[in-house]
Design a protein around this motif. Structure first.
Motif, PDB file in Angstrom:
ATOM      1  N   ALA A 291       0.827  -1.210   0.000  1.00 18.00           N
ATOM      2  CA  ALA A 291       0.000   0.000   0.000  1.00 18.00           C
ATOM      3  C   ALA A 291       0.859   1.256   0.000  1.00 18.00           C
ATOM      4  N   ASP A 292       1.936   1.251   0.799  1.00 18.61           N
ATOM      5  CA  ASP A 292       2.844   2.404   0.845  1.00 18.61           C
ATOM      6  C   ASP A 292       3.489   2.637  -0.518  1.00 18.61           C
ATOM      7  N   MET A 293       3.913   1.563  -1.155  1.00 18.53           N
ATOM      8  CA  MET A 293       4.558   1.671  -2.462  1.00 18.53           C
ATOM      9  C   MET A 293       3.582   2.245  -3.490  1.00 18.53           C
ATOM     10  N   MET A 294       2.333   1.792  -3.470  1.00 19.19           N
ATOM     11  CA  MET A 294       1.357   2.287  -4.436  1.00 19.19           C
ATOM     12  C   MET A 294       1.024   3.764  -4.198  1.00 19.19           C
ATOM     13  N   ARG A 295       1.015   4.188  -2.950  1.00 20.58           N
ATOM     14  CA  ARG A 295       0.789   5.613  -2.685  1.00 20.58           C
ATOM     15  C   ARG A 295       1.930   6.443  -3.263  1.00 20.58           C
ATOM     16  N   ALA A 296       3.147   5.956  -3.105  1.00 19.16           N
ATOM     17  CA  ALA A 296       4.302   6.668  -3.664  1.00 19.16           C
ATOM     18  C   ALA A 296       4.251   6.681  -5.186  1.00 19.16           C
ATOM     19  N   PHE A 297       3.896   5.558  -5.795  1.00 21.13           N
ATOM     20  CA  PHE A 297       3.788   5.496  -7.256  1.00 21.13           C
ATOM     21  C   PHE A 297       2.724   6.473  -7.762  1.00 21.13           C
ATOM     22  N   ASP A 298       1.647   6.599  -7.027  1.00 19.92           N
ATOM     23  CA  ASP A 298       0.571   7.489  -7.453  1.00 19.92           C
ATOM     24  C   ASP A 298       1.046   8.936  -7.475  1.00 19.92           C
ATOM     25  N   ILE A 299       1.784   9.331  -6.444  1.00 18.37           N
ATOM     26  CA  ILE A 299       2.348  10.694  -6.401  1.00 18.37           C
ATOM     27  C   ILE A 299       3.284  10.903  -7.592  1.00 18.37           C
ATOM     28  N   ARG A 300       4.133   9.926  -7.852  1.00 16.60           N
ATOM     29  CA  ARG A 300       5.092  10.045  -8.951  1.00 16.60           C
ATOM     30  C   ARG A 300       4.385  10.052 -10.303  1.00 16.60           C
ATOM     31  N   ARG A 301       3.333   9.258 -10.409  1.00 18.23           N
ATOM     32  CA  ARG A 301       2.550   9.199 -11.652  1.00 18.23           C
ATOM     33  C   ARG A 301       2.049  10.591 -12.026  1.00 18.23           C
ATOM     34  N   LYS A 302       1.486  11.279 -11.064  1.00 21.42           N
ATOM     35  CA  LYS A 302       0.958  12.627 -11.327  1.00 21.42           C
ATOM     36  C   LYS A 302       2.094  13.594 -11.649  1.00 21.42           C
ATOM     37  N   LEU A 303       3.203  13.438 -10.957  1.00 20.71           N
ATOM     38  CA  LEU A 303       4.360  14.297 -11.196  1.00 20.71           C
ATOM     39  C   LEU A 303       4.901  14.117 -12.611  1.00 20.71           C
ATOM     40  N   VAL A 304       5.031  12.871 -13.040  1.00 22.72           N
ATOM     41  CA  VAL A 304       5.637  12.619 -14.348  1.00 22.72           C
ATOM     42  C   VAL A 304       4.703  13.063 -15.469  1.00 22.72           C
ATOM     43  N   VAL A 305       3.407  12.877 -15.329  1.00 19.12           N
ATOM     44  CA  VAL A 305       2.473  13.305 -16.374  1.00 19.12           C
ATOM     45  C   VAL A 305       2.442  14.826 -16.468  1.00 19.12           C
ATOM     46  N   GLU A 306       2.409  15.495 -15.322  1.00 27.41           N
ATOM     47  CA  GLU A 306       2.427  16.962 -15.325  1.00 27.41           C
ATOM     48  C   GLU A 306       3.694  17.486 -15.985  1.00 27.41           C
ATOM     49  N   GLY A 307       4.838  16.870 -15.656  1.00 31.11           N
ATOM     50  CA  GLY A 307       6.097  17.322 -16.229  1.00 31.11           C
ATOM     51  C   GLY A 307       6.204  17.039 -17.715  1.00 31.11           C
ATOM     52  N   LEU A 308       5.732  15.881 -18.141  1.00 28.26           N
ATOM     53  CA  LEU A 308       5.816  15.527 -19.556  1.00 28.26           C
ATOM     54  C   LEU A 308       4.944  16.431 -20.415  1.00 28.26           C
ATOM     55  N   THR A 309       3.729  16.717 -19.962  1.00 29.52           N
ATOM     56  CA  THR A 309       2.830  17.536 -20.766  1.00 29.52           C
ATOM     57  C   THR A 309       3.308  18.978 -20.867  1.00 29.52           C
ATOM     58  N   ALA A 310       4.230  19.377 -19.997  1.00 29.44           N
ATOM     59  CA  ALA A 310       4.804  20.730 -20.069  1.00 29.44           C
ATOM     60  C   ALA A 310       5.972  20.803 -21.057  1.00 29.44           C
ATOM     61  N   LEU A 311       6.437  19.671 -21.540  1.00 27.97           N
ATOM     62  CA  LEU A 311       7.566  19.665 -22.476  1.00 27.97           C
ATOM     63  C   LEU A 311       7.096  20.057 -23.876  1.00 27.97           C
ATOM     64  N   PRO A 312       7.922  20.774 -24.624  1.00 29.61           N
ATOM     65  CA  PRO A 312       7.514  21.174 -25.974  1.00 29.61           C
ATOM     66  C   PRO A 312       7.343  19.972 -26.904  1.00 29.61           C
ATOM     67  N   GLY A 313       6.165  19.886 -27.535  1.00 27.09           N
ATOM     68  CA  GLY A 313       5.924  18.813 -28.492  1.00 27.09           C
ATOM     69  C   GLY A 313       5.577  17.478 -27.884  1.00 27.09           C
ATOM     70  N   VAL A 314       5.332  17.442 -26.563  1.00 24.09           N
ATOM     71  CA  VAL A 314       5.067  16.178 -25.864  1.00 24.09           C
ATOM     72  C   VAL A 314       3.675  16.214 -25.248  1.00 24.09           C
ATOM     73  N   SER A 315       2.962  15.107 -25.362  1.00 26.87           N
ATOM     74  CA  SER A 315       1.696  14.932 -24.659  1.00 26.87           C
ATOM     75  C   SER A 315       1.739  13.578 -23.963  1.00 26.87           C
ATOM     76  N   ALA A 316       0.970  13.440 -22.899  1.00 26.56           N
ATOM     77  CA  ALA A 316       1.018  12.188 -22.137  1.00 26.56           C
ATOM     78  C   ALA A 316      -0.334  11.900 -21.511  1.00 26.56           C
ATOM     79  N   ARG A 317      -0.863  10.711 -21.798  1.00 28.16           N
ATOM     80  CA  ARG A 317      -2.056  10.243 -21.096  1.00 28.16           C
ATOM     81  C   ARG A 317      -1.678   9.820 -19.676  1.00 28.16           C
TER      82      ARG A 317
END
Length: 392
Positions: A291-317
């Motif tokens: 459960a702890d690992m999945m909570r951490a993955f969830d935080i990282r998931r949101k972080l990586v999608v937010e960061g990727l969609t801010a990159l020029p020419g990149v979109s991320a589901r």
């Protein structure tokens, strides 16, 4: 010159390990490398699991075990599947194997030969196609499309069936896309397969406990109509951060279980005993670490999608499962593998080019967020700087 069988001229590999080797070599030269390439949790195996293996060694569990695994572990697998999925599985149908890939190898080896079609997801785990080609069977890619949420389409999958189809490989939650196929699609696929009892199904559910936002995992085990030809692939590597322990399991139908046992006897005799006792502790012990690992993955998931969609020419589901993002980089003008190579060599960020996962992987990268939030942020900053300075 030694001459091996033709199959070895067709066999591929998993390029994530080649990227890992190159990243390790660069790090040895003093380069600061952020590795988002390898699909491996950055957490320690839970301590009670490690202690169970140590205790097994001290208690003298140093010898062979049954080829299919020790009975308490097979019983624990059956109990866990009943608890999680509300399905009844006999321990006699469970085979403990040294890692998830072994079940792929066994299933494809059972059904693959020249003149046979085997369907597999594309983009998907590269070992599917590699082993299909090794056997001489014809690999038939099932498109996994971004516009479909990276879920497989039952209609499209069924349209690819021919009289030569012998095996269908499915994967949800999916590597490399993070897609989760909804129940409605799985139900439609099962209904379509009812008229083809000659086709076996390999359902790779190694990420079955890794979904987000309440997204349910729908297991093929839940469908009685296909249980007599269903092979389930699962294991401990991802859920319990046990990649190096090489612990997987499969559930085989009655008509195939003895064939699977004989392959085990011929290939590896048995999984090492202490690891099996560790697997038992993982299933029967506290699940807090999961459960702890999945909570951490969830935080990282949101972080990586937010960061990727801010990159020029990149979109991320936003991925619904596993721990991978599969961003679309087509608008950058870069081809995927050259971009992945340049990011590693020039920016110090290890990612995997989409074509390493299939023909339809062009235009995408795979990023694993099984790394710390700090490292993910550093990697995204470096990617932004690289793309700004190096337009295609």
């Amino acid at each position: 010159m030694l001459k091996t069988i033709e199959g070895f001229n067709r066999i591929g590999e998993e390029n994530a390990f080649a990227v890992l080797a190159r990243a390790t070599a660069l790090a040895a030269q003093g380069r600061d490398i952020v590795n988002l390439g390898i699909g491996q949790p950055d957490f320690r195996t839970p301590e009670h699991v490690v202690e169970a293996a140590v205790r097994a060694l001290r208690d003298g569990h140093h010898g062979y075990t049954p080829a299919t695994g020790i009975l308490p572990l097979r019983e624990a697998v059956a109990s866990d599947l009943h608890t999680r999925l509300s399905v009844d599985v006999s321990p006699d149908n469970v085979v403990i194997v040294p890692g998830g890939k072994v079940t792929m190898f066994m299933a494809i080896l059972m059904f693959g030969e020249p003149g046979v079609n085997i369907l597999y997801p594309d983009p998907g785990f590269p070992i599917y196609r590699s082993m299909i080609e090794f056997t001489g069977a014809r690999p038939v890619p099932v498109p996994i499309r971004e516009e479909n949420g990276f879920a497989f389409s039952a209609e499209e999958t069924l349209s690819l069936l021919t009289p030569e189809t012998r095996l269908v490989i499915l994967n949800s939650p999916a590597n490399p896309t993070g897609g989760v196929t909804p129940r409605a699609e799985i139900e439609a696929l099962v209904k379509g397969l009812e008229s083809r009892p000659d086709i076996a199904i390999l359902s790779d559910e190694i990420y079955g406990q890794m979904t987000y936002d309440g997204t349910p995992h729908c297991s093929l085990l839940e469908f009685e109509a296909v249980r007599d030809r269903l092979i389930l692939l699962d294991g401990w590597s991802k859920t319990y951060a046990m990649t190096g322990w090489r612990m997987g399991y499969a559930v085989w139908p009655d008509q195939l279980i003895d064939k699977a046992r004989k392959l085990a006897v011929n290939a590896w005799s048995c999984v090492n005993a202490p690891a099996q006792y560790a697997g038992l502790a993982a299933l029967e012990g506290p699940q807090d670490a999961v459960a702890d690992m999945m909570r951490a993955f969830d935080i990282r998931r949101k972080l990586v999608v937010e960061g990727l969609t801010a990159l020029p020419g990149v979109s991320a589901r936003t991925p619904a499962g596993a721990f991978y993002a599969f961003p679309n980089i087509k608008e950058t003008g870069w081809k995927a593998k050259p971009l992945a190579g340049a990011l590693l060599e020039k920016a110090g960020v290890a990612v995997i080019g989409g074509p390493d996962f299939g023909i339809l992987g062009e235009g995408y990268l795979r990023l694993s967020y099984a790394n710390s939030a700090e490292n993910i942020s550093r990697a995204l900053t470096r990617m932004a700087e690289f793309l700004a300075e190096n337009p295609a």
